[in-house]
Write an enzyme that holds these catalytic residues in place. Sequence first.
Site, PDB file in Angstrom:
ATOM      1  N   ALA A  94      36.792   0.435 -22.226  1.00  0.00           N
ATOM      2  CA  ALA A  94      36.155  -0.741 -22.830  1.00  0.00           C
ATOM      3  C   ALA A  94      35.393  -1.544 -21.784  1.00  0.00           C
ATOM      4  O   ALA A  94      35.722  -1.529 -20.606  1.00  0.00           O
ATOM      5  CB  ALA A  94      37.222  -1.621 -23.461  1.00  0.00           C
ATOM      6  N   GLY A  95      34.367  -2.250 -22.257  1.00  0.00           N
ATOM      7  CA  GLY A  95      33.639  -3.164 -21.388  1.00  0.00           C
ATOM      8  C   GLY A  95      32.245  -2.686 -21.059  1.00  0.00           C
ATOM      9  O   GLY A  95      31.384  -3.483 -20.692  1.00  0.00           O
ATOM     10  N   ASN A 143      34.776  -8.393 -12.325  1.00  0.00           N
ATOM     11  CA  ASN A 143      34.009  -8.966 -13.434  1.00  0.00           C
ATOM     12  C   ASN A 143      34.770 -10.150 -14.013  1.00  0.00           C
ATOM     13  O   ASN A 143      35.997 -10.169 -14.046  1.00  0.00           O
ATOM     14  CB  ASN A 143      33.715  -7.897 -14.498  1.00  0.00           C
ATOM     15  CG  ASN A 143      34.739  -7.858 -15.604  1.00  0.00           C
ATOM     16  OD1 ASN A 143      34.662  -8.636 -16.561  1.00  0.00           O
ATOM     17  ND2 ASN A 143      35.724  -6.975 -15.466  1.00  0.00           N
ATOM     18  N   PHE A 147      34.566 -11.991 -22.227  1.00  0.00           N
ATOM     19  CA  PHE A 147      34.322 -11.594 -23.630  1.00  0.00           C
ATOM     20  C   PHE A 147      32.981 -12.089 -24.166  1.00  0.00           C
ATOM     21  O   PHE A 147      32.916 -12.787 -25.184  1.00  0.00           O
ATOM     22  CB  PHE A 147      35.444 -12.092 -24.547  1.00  0.00           C
ATOM     23  CG  PHE A 147      36.755 -11.367 -24.414  1.00  0.00           C
ATOM     24  CD1 PHE A 147      36.865 -10.132 -23.792  1.00  0.00           C
ATOM     25  CD2 PHE A 147      37.930 -11.928 -24.952  1.00  0.00           C
ATOM     26  CE1 PHE A 147      38.087  -9.467 -23.682  1.00  0.00           C
ATOM     27  CE2 PHE A 147      39.153 -11.276 -24.855  1.00  0.00           C
ATOM     28  CZ  PHE A 147      39.223 -10.046 -24.214  1.00  0.00           C
ATOM     29  N   SER A 209      42.911  -8.917 -20.733  1.00  0.00           N
ATOM     30  CA  SER A 209      41.736  -9.275 -19.922  1.00  0.00           C
ATOM     31  C   SER A 209      42.031 -10.580 -19.190  1.00  0.00           C
ATOM     32  O   SER A 209      42.587 -11.512 -19.769  1.00  0.00           O
ATOM     33  CB  SER A 209      40.500  -9.428 -20.808  1.00  0.00           C
ATOM     34  OG  SER A 209      40.077  -8.162 -21.228  1.00  0.00           O
ATOM     35  N   ASN A 211      40.044 -12.862 -18.086  1.00  0.00           N
ATOM     36  CA  ASN A 211      39.001 -13.894 -18.072  1.00  0.00           C
ATOM     37  C   ASN A 211      38.976 -14.811 -19.286  1.00  0.00           C
ATOM     38  O   ASN A 211      38.032 -15.570 -19.463  1.00  0.00           O
ATOM     39  CB  ASN A 211      37.640 -13.226 -17.893  1.00  0.00           C
ATOM     40  CG  ASN A 211      37.598 -12.390 -16.632  1.00  0.00           C
ATOM     41  OD1 ASN A 211      37.932 -12.875 -15.560  1.00  0.00           O
ATOM     42  ND2 ASN A 211      37.236 -11.118 -16.772  1.00  0.00           N
ATOM     43  N   THR A 212      39.981 -14.704 -20.154  1.00  0.00           N
ATOM     44  CA  THR A 212      40.080 -15.626 -21.291  1.00  0.00           C
ATOM     45  C   THR A 212      41.377 -16.412 -21.128  1.00  0.00           C
ATOM     46  O   THR A 212      42.458 -15.813 -21.148  1.00  0.00           O
ATOM     47  CB  THR A 212      40.069 -14.841 -22.628  1.00  0.00           C
ATOM     48  OG1 THR A 212      38.814 -14.175 -22.733  1.00  0.00           O
ATOM     49  CG2 THR A 212      40.264 -15.758 -23.821  1.00  0.00           C
ATOM     50  N   LYS A 249      46.695  -2.771 -25.124  1.00  0.00           N
ATOM     51  CA  LYS A 249      46.200  -2.617 -23.737  1.00  0.00           C
ATOM     52  C   LYS A 249      46.877  -3.638 -22.826  1.00  0.00           C
ATOM     53  O   LYS A 249      46.854  -4.841 -23.090  1.00  0.00           O
ATOM     54  CB  LYS A 249      44.684  -2.785 -23.691  1.00  0.00           C
ATOM     55  CG  LYS A 249      44.088  -2.501 -22.312  1.00  0.00           C
ATOM     56  CD  LYS A 249      42.596  -2.294 -22.364  1.00  0.00           C
ATOM     57  CE  LYS A 249      42.032  -1.997 -20.983  1.00  0.00           C
ATOM     58  NZ  LYS A 249      40.600  -1.767 -20.993  1.00  0.00           N
ATOM     59  N   ASN A 280      44.344  -2.629 -17.737  1.00  0.00           N
ATOM     60  CA  ASN A 280      43.127  -3.435 -17.587  1.00  0.00           C
ATOM     61  C   ASN A 280      42.880  -3.717 -16.087  1.00  0.00           C
ATOM     62  O   ASN A 280      43.617  -3.222 -15.236  1.00  0.00           O
ATOM     63  CB  ASN A 280      43.305  -4.746 -18.368  1.00  0.00           C
ATOM     64  CG  ASN A 280      41.995  -5.193 -19.007  1.00  0.00           C
ATOM     65  OD1 ASN A 280      40.965  -5.208 -18.329  1.00  0.00           O
ATOM     66  ND2 ASN A 280      42.039  -5.543 -20.267  1.00  0.00           N
TER      67      ASN A 280
HETATM   68  C1  LIG Z   1      32.377  -4.870 -16.044  1.00  0.00           C
HETATM   69  C2  LIG Z   1      33.654  -4.599 -16.756  1.00  0.00           C
HETATM   70  C3  LIG Z   1      33.877  -5.152 -18.003  1.00  0.00           C
HETATM   71  C4  LIG Z   1      35.078  -4.900 -18.663  1.00  0.00           C
HETATM   72  N1  LIG Z   1      35.274  -5.421 -19.917  1.00  0.00           N
HETATM   73  C5  LIG Z   1      36.396  -5.131 -20.593  1.00  0.00           C
HETATM   74  C6  LIG Z   1      36.606  -5.587 -21.919  1.00  0.00           C
HETATM   75  O1  LIG Z   1      35.745  -6.252 -22.509  1.00  0.00           O
HETATM   76  N2  LIG Z   1      37.776  -5.279 -22.540  1.00  0.00           N
HETATM   77  C7  LIG Z   1      38.748  -4.515 -21.935  1.00  0.00           C
HETATM   78  O2  LIG Z   1      39.779  -4.243 -22.544  1.00  0.00           O
HETATM   79  N3  LIG Z   1      38.560  -4.039 -20.691  1.00  0.00           N
HETATM   80  C8  LIG Z   1      37.423  -4.317 -20.015  1.00  0.00           C
HETATM   81  N4  LIG Z   1      37.242  -3.826 -18.746  1.00  0.00           N
HETATM   82  C9  LIG Z   1      38.351  -3.063 -18.110  1.00  0.00           C
HETATM   83  C10 LIG Z   1      38.159  -1.556 -18.244  1.00  0.00           C
HETATM   84  O3  LIG Z   1      38.185  -1.157 -19.582  1.00  0.00           O
HETATM   85  C11 LIG Z   1      39.255  -0.798 -17.464  1.00  0.00           C
HETATM   86  O4  LIG Z   1      40.494  -1.085 -18.053  1.00  0.00           O
HETATM   87  C12 LIG Z   1      39.308  -1.187 -15.998  1.00  0.00           C
HETATM   88  O5  LIG Z   1      38.011  -1.416 -15.485  1.00  0.00           O
HETATM   89  C13 LIG Z   1      39.961  -0.097 -15.131  1.00  0.00           C
HETATM   90  O6  LIG Z   1      39.240   1.114 -15.180  1.00  0.00           O
HETATM   91  P1  LIG Z   1      38.165   1.543 -14.045  1.00  0.00           P
HETATM   92  O7  LIG Z   1      38.815   1.325 -12.724  1.00  0.00           O
HETATM   93  O8  LIG Z   1      37.853   2.981 -14.327  1.00  0.00           O
HETATM   94  O9  LIG Z   1      36.977   0.675 -14.251  1.00  0.00           O
HETATM   95  C14 LIG Z   1      36.052  -4.064 -18.069  1.00  0.00           C
HETATM   96  C15 LIG Z   1      35.810  -3.509 -16.815  1.00  0.00           C
HETATM   97  C16 LIG Z   1      34.625  -3.758 -16.165  1.00  0.00           C
HETATM   98  C17 LIG Z   1      34.379  -3.120 -14.824  1.00  0.00           C
END
Ligand SMILES: Cc1cc2nc3c(=O)[nH]c(=O)nc-3n(C[C@H](O)[C@H](O)[C@H](O)COP(=O)(O)O)c2cc1C
Length: 391
Positions: A94-95, A143, A147, A209, A211-212, A249, A280
């Site tokens: 996600a994201g 980041n 949301f 997350s 950031n909320t 999550k 996350n």
């Molecule tokens: C730029 C960015 C935005 C993200 N936004 C969300 C989000 O909106 N909701 C969520 O559940 N996780 C979000 N994530 C977390 C990712 O889904 C993931 O759980 C986390 O980045 C770890 O995986 P990675 O190391 O492969 O990036 C975000 C990650 C990044 C880098």
Amino acid sequence: MSSLSLKQKLKSIAILTVGGYGVFALVNVFKCNEKFYKQVVMPLMHRLDPEKAHELAIFIAKHRLIPKSSYKDPAVLKCNFFGKQLSNPVGLAAGFDKHGEAIIGLRDVGFGFVEVGSVTPNPQLGNDKPRLFRLKEDKAVVNRYGFNSIGHDRVVESLDDIRNVHHLNYTFGVNLGKNKSSADSINDYVEGVKKFAPFADYLVINVSSPNTPGLRALQTKVALEALLKAVVETRNNLSQVTKPYLLLKLAPDLSYEECKDIAEVLKKKSCKVDGLIVCNSTVERPESLQSDHKSESGGLSGLPLNDVSTKMISEMHKLTDGMMIVGVGGIFSGKDAYNKIKAGASVVQLYTGMVYEGPPIVTKVKRELAELLMADGYTNVTEAVGKDLQQ
Ligand SMILES: Cc1cc2nc3c(=O)[nH]c(=O)nc-3n(C[C@H](O)[C@H](O)[C@H](O)COP(=O)(O)O)c2cc1C
């Protein structure tokens, strides 16, 4: 030889050289050459502001300008994901596609499944910019998007189009968030379950997350129990025949005691979701971080999260007696994915790896994972799930 003809010759050589490089670059871009992306394309992308680069990547995927991967997923990677057959277990976290605009282009890249979101009920802008930072030396990202979402209704329109106009038979989930100003968090998730149930194969209750404000408090025992009861009941009461699966999550910053509490809640029949996503991004900042942006507030993802997430997968696998887990956090190679699978993940996801290596990372992870599985004598990836815990 006249000076004019020398000039013309030099011009021709220059045109040939530039043209040659252009053709070479195009061929490598379209053949999804791993090295070329890592060494040329992504460093060029990194000259852009991170959020602009993200928008450009979405535009490219949305308009299906990313070349389709020619890698044919081998039989060893086939797996079952809630009754759906996936050609490989490597999904997009996600994201990235927050608004569900680019699912078809992302399927073309070779992901086995895609997770859209997080989506909030009402549109909201998220935090002020800048809110996305690359930590190059650490192969990480911070980041604090907070949301940013176009809201349920517009994402529903997009997904309706994908399912009912394009008739896409491809597995995707929707990650549900809550509005920052919401007075009733539980209702935000309940509404999300109702709205997206007709389109999504699975729905994610995202309470992790960073950031909320207040969101992660929903992971505490009493709050989590009330939330899960409400969403499970809503899902069970849906009139549609095929109901979406529900996943929770989790944040990597939970203590072992907190994980134990969560596992206890998950064992209650009324709170029984179908799986977990671990994990996350983290609010921790490991000592090892080198990059200038390490002190930016927000969620840290990428390589520094790799071992933390793998450890948490094995803990949650044990605490929940083998609940289905989607393993995510710092995957850059087939070995990273394999470690998470052996720790108890049935499938995996990645995001930050794509920021550094571009779309070819998907084929690289799949190819390396297939090689590792076969070298260890497995005929199917599912046989390796949780193997490290059985020894
Ligand atoms: C730029 C960015 C935005 C993200 N936004 C969300 C989000 O909106 N909701 C969520 O559940 N996780 C979000 N994530 C977390 C990712 O889904 C993931 O759980 C986390 O980045 C770890 O995986 P990675 O190391 O492969 O990036 C975000 C990650 C990044 C880098």
